[in-house]
Design a protein around this motif. Structure first.
Motif, PDB file in Angstrom:
ATOM      1  N   ILE A 171       0.841  -1.198   0.000  1.00  0.00           N
ATOM      2  CA  ILE A 171       0.000   0.000   0.000  1.00  0.00           C
ATOM      3  C   ILE A 171       0.877   1.248   0.000  1.00  0.00           C
ATOM      4  CG2 ILE A 171      -1.625   1.353   1.390  1.00  0.00           C
ATOM      5  CD1 ILE A 171      -2.806  -1.406   2.288  1.00  0.00           C
ATOM      6  N   CYS A 172       1.904   1.248   0.837  1.00  0.00           N
ATOM      7  CA  CYS A 172       2.791   2.410   0.940  1.00  0.00           C
ATOM      8  C   CYS A 172       3.633   2.584  -0.327  1.00  0.00           C
ATOM      9  CB  CYS A 172       3.696   2.276   2.155  1.00  0.00           C
ATOM     10  SG  CYS A 172       2.797   2.289   3.714  1.00  0.00           S
ATOM     11  N   ALA A 173       4.004   1.500  -0.966  1.00  0.00           N
ATOM     12  CA  ALA A 173       4.820   1.574  -2.179  1.00  0.00           C
ATOM     13  C   ALA A 173       3.977   1.979  -3.383  1.00  0.00           C
ATOM     14  CB  ALA A 173       5.501   0.238  -2.441  1.00  0.00           C
ATOM     15  N   GLY A 174       2.673   1.799  -3.304  1.00  0.00           N
ATOM     16  CA  GLY A 174       1.791   2.093  -4.425  1.00  0.00           C
ATOM     17  C   GLY A 174       1.431   3.559  -4.566  1.00  0.00           C
ATOM     18  N   ALA A 175       1.883   4.403  -3.657  1.00  0.00           N
ATOM     19  CA  ALA A 175       1.558   5.833  -3.714  1.00  0.00           C
ATOM     20  C   ALA A 175       2.774   6.626  -3.247  1.00  0.00           C
ATOM     21  CB  ALA A 175       0.368   6.131  -2.815  1.00  0.00           C
ATOM     22  N   ALA A 176       2.789   7.912  -3.579  1.00  0.00           N
ATOM     23  CA  ALA A 176       3.900   8.759  -3.148  1.00  0.00           C
ATOM     24  C   ALA A 176       4.000   8.750  -1.623  1.00  0.00           C
ATOM     25  CB  ALA A 176       3.710  10.174  -3.664  1.00  0.00           C
ATOM     26  N   SER A 177       2.882   8.906  -0.947  1.00  0.00           N
ATOM     27  CA  SER A 177       2.812   8.771   0.504  1.00  0.00           C
ATOM     28  C   SER A 177       1.346   8.607   0.886  1.00  0.00           C
ATOM     29  CB  SER A 177       3.428   9.979   1.225  1.00  0.00           C
ATOM     30  OG  SER A 177       2.758  11.156   0.875  1.00  0.00           O
ATOM     31  N   VAL A 178       1.123   7.886   1.956  1.00  0.00           N
ATOM     32  CA  VAL A 178      -0.229   7.648   2.458  1.00  0.00           C
ATOM     33  C   VAL A 178      -0.236   7.901   3.958  1.00  0.00           C
ATOM     34  CG1 VAL A 178      -0.913   5.969   0.700  1.00  0.00           C
ATOM     35  CG2 VAL A 178       0.202   5.173   2.755  1.00  0.00           C
ATOM     36  N   THR A 179      -1.405   8.180   4.488  1.00  0.00           N
ATOM     37  CA  THR A 179      -1.510   8.379   5.932  1.00  0.00           C
ATOM     38  C   THR A 179      -1.693   7.027   6.618  1.00  0.00           C
ATOM     39  OG1 THR A 179      -3.907   8.636   5.900  1.00  0.00           O
ATOM     40  CG2 THR A 179      -2.579  10.659   5.654  1.00  0.00           C
ATOM     41  N   VAL A 180      -1.393   7.003   7.890  1.00  0.00           N
ATOM     42  CA  VAL A 180      -1.606   5.797   8.690  1.00  0.00           C
ATOM     43  C   VAL A 180      -3.081   5.417   8.642  1.00  0.00           C
ATOM     44  CG1 VAL A 180      -1.514   4.861  11.037  1.00  0.00           C
ATOM     45  CG2 VAL A 180       0.374   6.258  10.171  1.00  0.00           C
ATOM     46  N   ALA A 181      -3.963   6.407   8.684  1.00  0.00           N
ATOM     47  CA  ALA A 181      -5.408   6.139   8.641  1.00  0.00           C
ATOM     48  C   ALA A 181      -5.802   5.462   7.331  1.00  0.00           C
ATOM     49  CB  ALA A 181      -6.191   7.435   8.819  1.00  0.00           C
ATOM     50  N   GLU A 182      -5.199   5.884   6.207  1.00  0.00           N
ATOM     51  CA  GLU A 182      -5.510   5.263   4.917  1.00  0.00           C
ATOM     52  C   GLU A 182      -5.067   3.802   4.880  1.00  0.00           C
ATOM     53  OE1 GLU A 182      -5.168   8.397   1.377  1.00  0.00           O
ATOM     54  OE2 GLU A 182      -3.457   8.491   2.765  1.00  0.00           O
ATOM     55  N   VAL A 183      -3.886   3.534   5.421  1.00  0.00           N
ATOM     56  CA  VAL A 183      -3.385   2.148   5.450  1.00  0.00           C
ATOM     57  C   VAL A 183      -4.309   1.292   6.310  1.00  0.00           C
ATOM     58  CG1 VAL A 183      -1.449   0.648   6.070  1.00  0.00           C
ATOM     59  CG2 VAL A 183      -0.999   2.882   5.051  1.00  0.00           C
ATOM     60  N   ALA A 184      -4.712   1.814   7.462  1.00  0.00           N
ATOM     61  CA  ALA A 184      -5.620   1.077   8.348  1.00  0.00           C
ATOM     62  C   ALA A 184      -6.933   0.784   7.641  1.00  0.00           C
ATOM     63  CB  ALA A 184      -5.865   1.864   9.632  1.00  0.00           C
ATOM     64  N   GLY A 185      -7.448   1.750   6.924  1.00  0.00           N
ATOM     65  CA  GLY A 185      -8.705   1.556   6.200  1.00  0.00           C
ATOM     66  C   GLY A 185      -8.587   0.511   5.107  1.00  0.00           C
ATOM     67  N   GLN A 186      -7.490   0.541   4.373  1.00  0.00           N
ATOM     68  CA  GLN A 186      -7.315  -0.432   3.296  1.00  0.00           C
ATOM     69  C   GLN A 186      -7.062  -1.839   3.818  1.00  0.00           C
ATOM     70  OE1 GLN A 186      -4.902   0.681  -0.097  1.00  0.00           O
ATOM     71  NE2 GLN A 186      -5.301   2.846   0.303  1.00  0.00           N
ATOM     72  N   LEU A 187      -6.353  -1.949   4.939  1.00  0.00           N
ATOM     73  CA  LEU A 187      -6.101  -3.271   5.525  1.00  0.00           C
ATOM     74  C   LEU A 187      -7.280  -3.777   6.348  1.00  0.00           C
ATOM     75  CD1 LEU A 187      -2.403  -3.010   6.770  1.00  0.00           C
ATOM     76  CD2 LEU A 187      -3.265  -4.246   4.779  1.00  0.00           C
ATOM     77  N   ARG A 188      -8.206  -2.892   6.669  1.00  0.00           N
ATOM     78  CA  ARG A 188      -9.356  -3.227   7.512  1.00  0.00           C
ATOM     79  C   ARG A 188      -8.913  -3.755   8.875  1.00  0.00           C
ATOM     80  NH1 ARG A 188     -12.732  -6.435   2.932  1.00  0.00           N
ATOM     81  NH2 ARG A 188     -12.827  -4.710   1.467  1.00  0.00           N
ATOM     82  N   LEU A 189      -7.920  -3.064   9.427  1.00  0.00           N
ATOM     83  CA  LEU A 189      -7.397  -3.400  10.743  1.00  0.00           C
ATOM     84  C   LEU A 189      -7.484  -2.162  11.630  1.00  0.00           C
ATOM     85  CD1 LEU A 189      -4.140  -5.383   9.837  1.00  0.00           C
ATOM     86  CD2 LEU A 189      -6.170  -6.298  10.958  1.00  0.00           C
ATOM     87  N   PRO A 190      -7.551  -2.354  12.950  1.00  0.00           N
ATOM     88  CA  PRO A 190      -7.554  -1.210  13.852  1.00  0.00           C
ATOM     89  C   PRO A 190      -6.271  -0.383  13.677  1.00  0.00           C
ATOM     90  CG  PRO A 190      -8.174  -3.207  15.022  1.00  0.00           C
ATOM     91  CD  PRO A 190      -7.702  -3.628  13.662  1.00  0.00           C
ATOM     92  N   ALA A 191      -6.394   0.918  13.851  1.00  0.00           N
ATOM     93  CA  ALA A 191      -5.255   1.818  13.652  1.00  0.00           C
ATOM     94  C   ALA A 191      -4.076   1.452  14.543  1.00  0.00           C
ATOM     95  CB  ALA A 191      -5.682   3.257  13.897  1.00  0.00           C
ATOM     96  N   VAL A 192      -4.333   1.046  15.778  1.00  0.00           N
ATOM     97  CA  VAL A 192      -3.226   0.713  16.680  1.00  0.00           C
ATOM     98  C   VAL A 192      -2.435  -0.491  16.159  1.00  0.00           C
ATOM     99  CG1 VAL A 192      -4.575  -0.762  18.237  1.00  0.00           C
ATOM    100  CG2 VAL A 192      -2.572   0.439  19.094  1.00  0.00           C
TER     101      VAL A 192
END
Length: 137
Positions: free
Chosen positions: A69-90
């Motif tokens: 996910i992080c390699a697929g974009a220039a930069s992403v937020t932690v919240a975006e990664v959590a949303g795409q993985l469908r995992l809790p932010a922590v």
């Protein structure tokens, strides 16, 4: 369709350990090895970028997906990664911190404009967005 075996993926889905009827078969904290605190301080709005360095240690399925996910974009937020993985932010913060410790990711703290530079409408909009994110994560 029941998913079996380590690292198995449900057909047509890119998230590990899913069952079409039951949902997530694995508890989210299992992805982080039971850890609930990341080794690096990350905010939901921290920008995460892949460095191109490949970790020399074996990675779990969630680590690999987060790195993709992080390699697929220039930069992403932690919240975006959590949303795409469908995992809790922590849990995602722990995964991203692991990848940072291995040099695969770098993070940049969120930048906020100096106080007083927002119009009243801008501030209320941002607070509403933040409230919505907190409810979802």
């Amino acid at each position: 369709m029941r998913v079996r075996g380590t690292g198995a993926y449900a057909k047509g889905r890119d998230t590990p350990w899913l069952d079409d009827s039951a949902g997530r078969v694995m508890r989210p904290y299992t992805a982080s090895g039971g850890r609930t605190r990341p080794g690096v301080a990350l905010d939901l709005l921290s920008l995460v970028t892949a460095t191109g360095v490949r970790p020399r240690v074996p990675l779990g399925a969630e680590h690999i997906l987060a790195l993709r996910i992080c390699a697929g974009a220039a930069s992403v937020t932690v919240a975006e990664v959590a949303g795409q993985l469908r995992l809790p932010a922590v849990v995602v913060k722990v995964l991203l911190a692991d990848l940072m410790e291995h040099g695969a990711l770098m993070a940049q703290a969120p930048r906020f404009p100096p106080s007083g530079s927002f119009a009243a409408d801008d501030r209320s909009l941002l607070l509403a967005v933040l409230d919505g994110l907190r409810k979802r994560l």
